[in-house]
Design a protein around this motif. Sequence first.
Motif, PDB file in Angstrom:
ATOM      1  N   GLU A   1     -63.613 -29.680 -23.730  1.00  0.00           N
ATOM      2  CA  GLU A   1     -64.578 -28.585 -23.696  1.00  0.00           C
ATOM      3  C   GLU A   1     -65.733 -28.966 -22.779  1.00  0.00           C
ATOM      4  OE1 GLU A   1     -66.207 -27.269 -27.379  1.00  0.00           O
ATOM      5  OE2 GLU A   1     -64.343 -26.366 -28.025  1.00  0.00           O
ATOM      6  N   PHE A   2     -66.200 -28.011 -21.988  1.00  0.00           N
ATOM      7  CA  PHE A   2     -67.345 -28.233 -21.116  1.00  0.00           C
ATOM      8  C   PHE A   2     -67.982 -26.885 -20.823  1.00  0.00           C
ATOM      9  CE2 PHE A   2     -64.024 -27.038 -18.304  1.00  0.00           C
ATOM     10  CZ  PHE A   2     -64.612 -26.434 -17.204  1.00  0.00           C
ATOM     11  N   THR A   3     -69.172 -26.908 -20.252  1.00  0.00           N
ATOM     12  CA  THR A   3     -69.845 -25.670 -19.895  1.00  0.00           C
ATOM     13  C   THR A   3     -69.633 -25.366 -18.424  1.00  0.00           C
ATOM     14  OG1 THR A   3     -71.547 -25.987 -21.565  1.00  0.00           O
ATOM     15  CG2 THR A   3     -72.078 -24.477 -19.781  1.00  0.00           C
ATOM     16  N   CYS A   4     -69.047 -24.231 -18.164  1.00  0.00           N
ATOM     17  CA  CYS A   4     -68.937 -23.684 -16.812  1.00  0.00           C
ATOM     18  C   CYS A   4     -69.914 -22.516 -16.791  1.00  0.00           C
ATOM     19  CB  CYS A   4     -67.522 -23.205 -16.525  1.00  0.00           C
ATOM     20  SG  CYS A   4     -67.418 -22.269 -14.978  1.00  0.00           S
ATOM     21  N   ALA A   5     -71.025 -22.678 -16.089  1.00  0.00           N
ATOM     22  CA  ALA A   5     -72.076 -21.657 -16.107  1.00  0.00           C
ATOM     23  C   ALA A   5     -71.565 -20.289 -15.670  1.00  0.00           C
ATOM     24  CB  ALA A   5     -73.243 -22.092 -15.240  1.00  0.00           C
TER      25      ALA A   5
ATOM     26  N   ASN B   1     -70.932 -17.428 -18.477  1.00  0.00           N
ATOM     27  CA  ASN B   1     -72.027 -16.470 -18.291  1.00  0.00           C
ATOM     28  C   ASN B   1     -73.366 -16.971 -18.825  1.00  0.00           C
ATOM     29  OD1 ASN B   1     -70.455 -14.452 -17.009  1.00  0.00           O
ATOM     30  ND2 ASN B   1     -69.599 -13.920 -18.999  1.00  0.00           N
ATOM     31  N   THR B   2     -73.776 -18.164 -18.384  1.00  0.00           N
ATOM     32  CA  THR B   2     -75.054 -18.720 -18.824  1.00  0.00           C
ATOM     33  C   THR B   2     -76.227 -18.168 -18.026  1.00  0.00           C
ATOM     34  OG1 THR B   2     -75.020 -20.595 -17.300  1.00  0.00           O
ATOM     35  CG2 THR B   2     -73.924 -20.904 -19.435  1.00  0.00           C
ATOM     36  N   GLY B   3     -75.941 -17.524 -16.887  1.00  0.00           N
ATOM     37  CA  GLY B   3     -77.009 -17.013 -16.047  1.00  0.00           C
ATOM     38  C   GLY B   3     -77.621 -18.077 -15.148  1.00  0.00           C
ATOM     39  N   GLN B   4     -77.067 -19.281 -15.196  1.00  0.00           N
ATOM     40  CA  GLN B   4     -77.548 -20.370 -14.363  1.00  0.00           C
ATOM     41  C   GLN B   4     -76.483 -20.734 -13.336  1.00  0.00           C
ATOM     42  OE1 GLN B   4     -78.439 -23.509 -17.078  1.00  0.00           O
ATOM     43  NE2 GLN B   4     -80.218 -22.480 -17.943  1.00  0.00           N
ATOM     44  N   GLU B   5     -76.896 -21.502 -12.341  1.00  0.00           N
ATOM     45  CA  GLU B   5     -75.942 -21.980 -11.348  1.00  0.00           C
ATOM     46  C   GLU B   5     -75.058 -23.045 -12.000  1.00  0.00           C
ATOM     47  OE1 GLU B   5     -76.617 -24.241  -7.297  1.00  0.00           O
ATOM     48  OE2 GLU B   5     -77.351 -22.176  -7.212  1.00  0.00           O
ATOM     49  N   CYS B   6     -73.792 -23.041 -11.674  1.00  0.00           N
ATOM     50  CA  CYS B   6     -72.855 -23.999 -12.277  1.00  0.00           C
ATOM     51  C   CYS B   6     -72.991 -25.375 -11.631  1.00  0.00           C
ATOM     52  CB  CYS B   6     -71.424 -23.491 -12.130  1.00  0.00           C
ATOM     53  SG  CYS B   6     -70.245 -24.402 -13.161  1.00  0.00           S
TER      54      CYS B   6
END
Length: 68
Positions: free
Chosen positions: A10-14, A18-23
Motif C-alpha cells: 500500500e502507498f499513496t499515489c496523489a 485524489n489528494t489534490g497534491q502533486e504525486c
Amino acid sequence: MSICQRCHTEFTCAMADNTGQECWCTALPPLDFSCFPDGKIPANASCLCPICLPQWKAEIAAEKNKLE
C-alpha cells in the motif's frame, strides 16, 4: 490508498488517490517512451510504489540498451 501492482504494498499515489497534491513520482526523471513498442506506455500500466517504479524504469532502460 493505492496498491503497487508489482509488490502489492500500500502507498499513496496523489493522482490516483485524489489528494489534490502533486504525486511523488513527478519528481523522478521522465520515462523514455521510446523504450516501449509504439512509443506508448502499455494500456494496462498502473501505479507502482516509490520502490518499484525506479526499479521498473531501470529494467526498461537496461532492456532497451540490450537491443541497441
